[in-house]
Enzyme design. Structure first.
Site, mmCIF file in Angstrom:
data_model
loop_
_atom_site.group_PDB
_atom_site.id
_atom_site.type_symbol
_atom_site.label_atom_id
_atom_site.label_comp_id
_atom_site.label_asym_id
_atom_site.label_seq_id
_atom_site.Cartn_x
_atom_site.Cartn_y
_atom_site.Cartn_z
ATOM 1 N N SER A 155 34.509 41.048 37.926
ATOM 2 C CA SER A 155 35.312 40.416 36.880
ATOM 3 C C SER A 155 35.847 41.475 35.932
ATOM 4 O O SER A 155 35.587 42.660 36.100
ATOM 5 C CB SER A 155 34.471 39.411 36.107
ATOM 6 O OG SER A 155 33.550 40.099 35.282
ATOM 7 N N LYS A 156 36.569 41.022 34.937
ATOM 8 C CA LYS A 156 37.184 41.976 33.988
ATOM 9 C C LYS A 156 36.150 42.874 33.339
ATOM 10 O O LYS A 156 36.447 43.988 32.938
ATOM 11 C CB LYS A 156 37.947 41.250 32.859
ATOM 12 C CG LYS A 156 38.732 40.050 33.283
ATOM 13 C CD LYS A 156 37.924 38.748 33.104
ATOM 14 C CE LYS A 156 38.033 37.896 34.323
ATOM 15 N NZ LYS A 156 36.947 37.090 34.754
ATOM 16 N N ARG A 157 34.928 42.358 33.264
ATOM 17 C CA ARG A 157 33.865 43.164 32.664
ATOM 18 C C ARG A 157 33.719 44.499 33.380
ATOM 19 O O ARG A 157 33.264 45.484 32.815
ATOM 20 C CB ARG A 157 32.521 42.437 32.759
ATOM 21 C CG ARG A 157 32.385 41.241 31.866
ATOM 22 C CD ARG A 157 30.981 40.662 31.939
ATOM 23 N NE ARG A 157 30.661 40.151 33.279
ATOM 24 C CZ ARG A 157 29.826 40.734 34.130
ATOM 25 N NH1 ARG A 157 29.229 41.844 33.786
ATOM 26 N NH2 ARG A 157 29.594 40.204 35.299
ATOM 27 N N GLY A 194 36.030 46.408 34.410
ATOM 28 C CA GLY A 194 37.200 47.271 34.294
ATOM 29 C C GLY A 194 38.378 46.667 35.024
ATOM 30 O O GLY A 194 38.474 45.456 35.150
#
Length: 493
Positions: free
Chosen positions: A253-255, A257
RNA sequence: GCCCCCAUCGUCUAGUGGCCUAGGACACCGCCCUUUCACGGCGAAGGCAGGGGUUCAAAUCCCCUUGGGGGUACCA
């Protein structure tokens, strides 16, 4: 054999991310290999979260990766519309059919009621499922509730007997006990169908032959199969591909990067590298090959060879692969791909002159072997276009403020001014003379020059860099470095 | 909680009962090349999660445990 019809069905609630792109890719590869049809369908039934910008982003991502669709937005096709929000009449029609056959019913329960139901179930250690309390409402009772102004949803009347078996191309036979299911919602109060219902109607009507999607959909498949059967539709082939994980082994996920495909493009990853890497996430060919051109992927891809286990996204390997493709590019192509990055970094004008373009090409030729991402250019090519205004601290310490660097540079500035042309054959004797004069190694004269003209201690060979910079700039930068050293020395004392 | 899926080097994977003393790639480490950094070449290190079976023979088949992932929404 029947035509292969596959589809990628993103919901426009965010950008095209790595996971979605990989799913799209596997579908696309199969379609192209089998000379089938690749359908792009937009699942925009979540009114609250769907946006136009997301749609654009997704299409942009698809185009960047070169995954062209045969039917879908901008294309049309015989099975449209390709936006679920425009297919409401179809979902209605089939919902009515279920209503007629009593495989669907109106449910008037409020969300408070539903929550209470779940709470209670949990407290009693039962599964938090819908208990079907509206299933057997009489026509009169339904009428009364409607008259009272209660809103309703449509629920599917699930068959709780026996098992539903998913025949998956990747996982084999997967059986689910039907008692695990509940009467799930197929039409929401906002008049939109839910995913599990719409996906079946669409895949059936669009005559999709293979449903290739993420493993997160596997558990929902028995529900969908029950709908296929209740509607008398043929069940397609399923292939649930493994999830893509972050380095911490949780779903990517965006976590973690960058996960948006267009972001990778903006960082200077090549289409071919991206496609190659994505294909390697969950698919492998044999024990020796890892680099596959897109055409080769189309030829060699096989669902049978898709791995069952989740794959961790490895940025390092993507970078390496990108470097491989970058080095493989011919100069004009590399230049065309890299020019936007020079412009973005302010190194060349928006409409570069032919001289500028020629210079960019020359610079790229020397930089090519060490390029991993095109956006590195902003840093690694800057000194070809801009004055060196400061030296990296470490580079200055090791290259300028050490040994006889100052004397050597002074010597060079003087002698470089006398050579006729400025290329390797004419430069070589000057450096040789310096080595002899100061009784030192080649590195002792090259490093100071390198720091002086680039500001860093890593760059291509001086025999490549100096001719590009030219005599005037070279000599000027060497003199600047001499001055710098002098100032530093005075500060010291 | 319940259900489902999965399990080979740090990572992606090859391996479908004997060819495995488990192969490759990335990363890591060392050496070579070398004016630095890369590129390239060579080499090292590193794995079948654990326990039971089945079999003459198991990384490969079965069971259990453990671990990870997913689902269980009026999201998709």
């Amino acid at each position: 054999m029947d035509t292969v019809r596959v589809r990628f069905a993103p919901s426009p609630t965010g950008f095209l991310h790595v996971g979605g792109a990989r799913t799209a890719l596997f579908n696309w590869l199969l379609a192209r290999q089998k000379h089938g049809v690749f359908v792009l369908r937009i699942e925009d039934t979540d009114m609250a979260r769907s946006t136009e910008a997301s749609l654009e982003g997704i299409l942009e991502g698809m185009r960047f990766l070169g995954m062209d669709w045969d039917e879908g937005p901008d294309k049309g096709g015989d099975f449209g519309p390709y936006f679920q929000s425009q297919r409401l009449h179809l979902y209605k029609e089939y919902a009515d059919q279920l209503l007629q056959s009593e495989r669907a019913y109106e449910c008037f329960c409020t969300s408070e009621e539903l929550n209470a139901m779940r709470e209670e179930a949990r407290a009693e250690k039962r599964d938090p499922k819908y208990d079907g309390r509206c299933r057997h409402l009489s026509a009169d009772e339904r009428e009364a509730k409607r008259a009272a102004g209660l809103t309703s949803v449509l629920r599917f009347a699930t068959d709780y007997d026996g098992q539903t078996t998913v025949d998956d191309r990747i996982r084999g036979l997967v059986a689910f006990d039907n008692r695990q299911l509940d009467d799930f919602v197929i039409f929401k109060t906002d008049g939109m169908p839910t995913y599990n219902f719409a996906v079946v109607v669409d895949d059936a009507l669009m005559q999709i032959s293979h449903v290739i999607r993420g493993e997160d959909h596997l558990s929902n498949t028995p529900k969908q199969i029950q709908i296929y059967e209740a509607l008398g539709f043929a069940v397609p082939q399923f292939a649930h591909i493994p999830m893509i994980l972050g380095p911490d082994k949780t779903r990517l996920s965006k976590r973690h990067g960058a996960t948006s495909v267009t972001q990778f493009r903006d960082e200077g990853y090549l289409q071919e590298a991206m496609v190659n890497y994505l294909a390697l996430l969950g698919w492998g060919y044999d024990d020796s090959q890892t680099v596959f051109a897109p055409s080769e992927l189309i030829e060699k891809f096989a669902l049978e060879r898709v791995s069952k286990n989740p794959a961790v996204f490895d940025l390092k390997k993507l970078e390496w692969l990108n470097g491989v493709y970058l080095r493989d590019l011919d100069l004009p192509t590399l230049t065309a791909a890299a020019l936007p990055f020079f412009q973005r970094a302010g190194l060349v004008d928006e409409s570069p002159t032919t001289e500028q373009t020629a210079r960019v090409e020359r610079v790229l030729e020397t930089l090519q072997p060490r390029l991993k991402r095109l956006d590195e250019i902003e840093v690694s090519a800057s000194y070809f276009f801009q004055d060196v205004v400061e030296y990296e601290e470490k580079a200055a310490r090791k290259g300028l403020l050490k040994g006889s660097a100052q004397e050597i540079l002074t010597f060079l500035a003087k002698h470089l001014n006398t050579v006729s042309t400025f290329d390797e054959p004419t430069l070589k004797p000057v450096f040789a003379a310096a080595m002899e004069q100061f009784d030192c190694k080649l590195g002792d004269v090259m490093q100071p020059v390198r720091v002086a003209v680039t500001g860093t201690n890593s760059s291509p060979s001086m025999y490549e860099v100096l001719p590009i910079l030219g005599r005037e700039v070279t000599v000027q930068r060497i003199q600047n470095a001499v001055t710098f050293i002098t100032v530093k020395q005075e500060e010291e004392s």
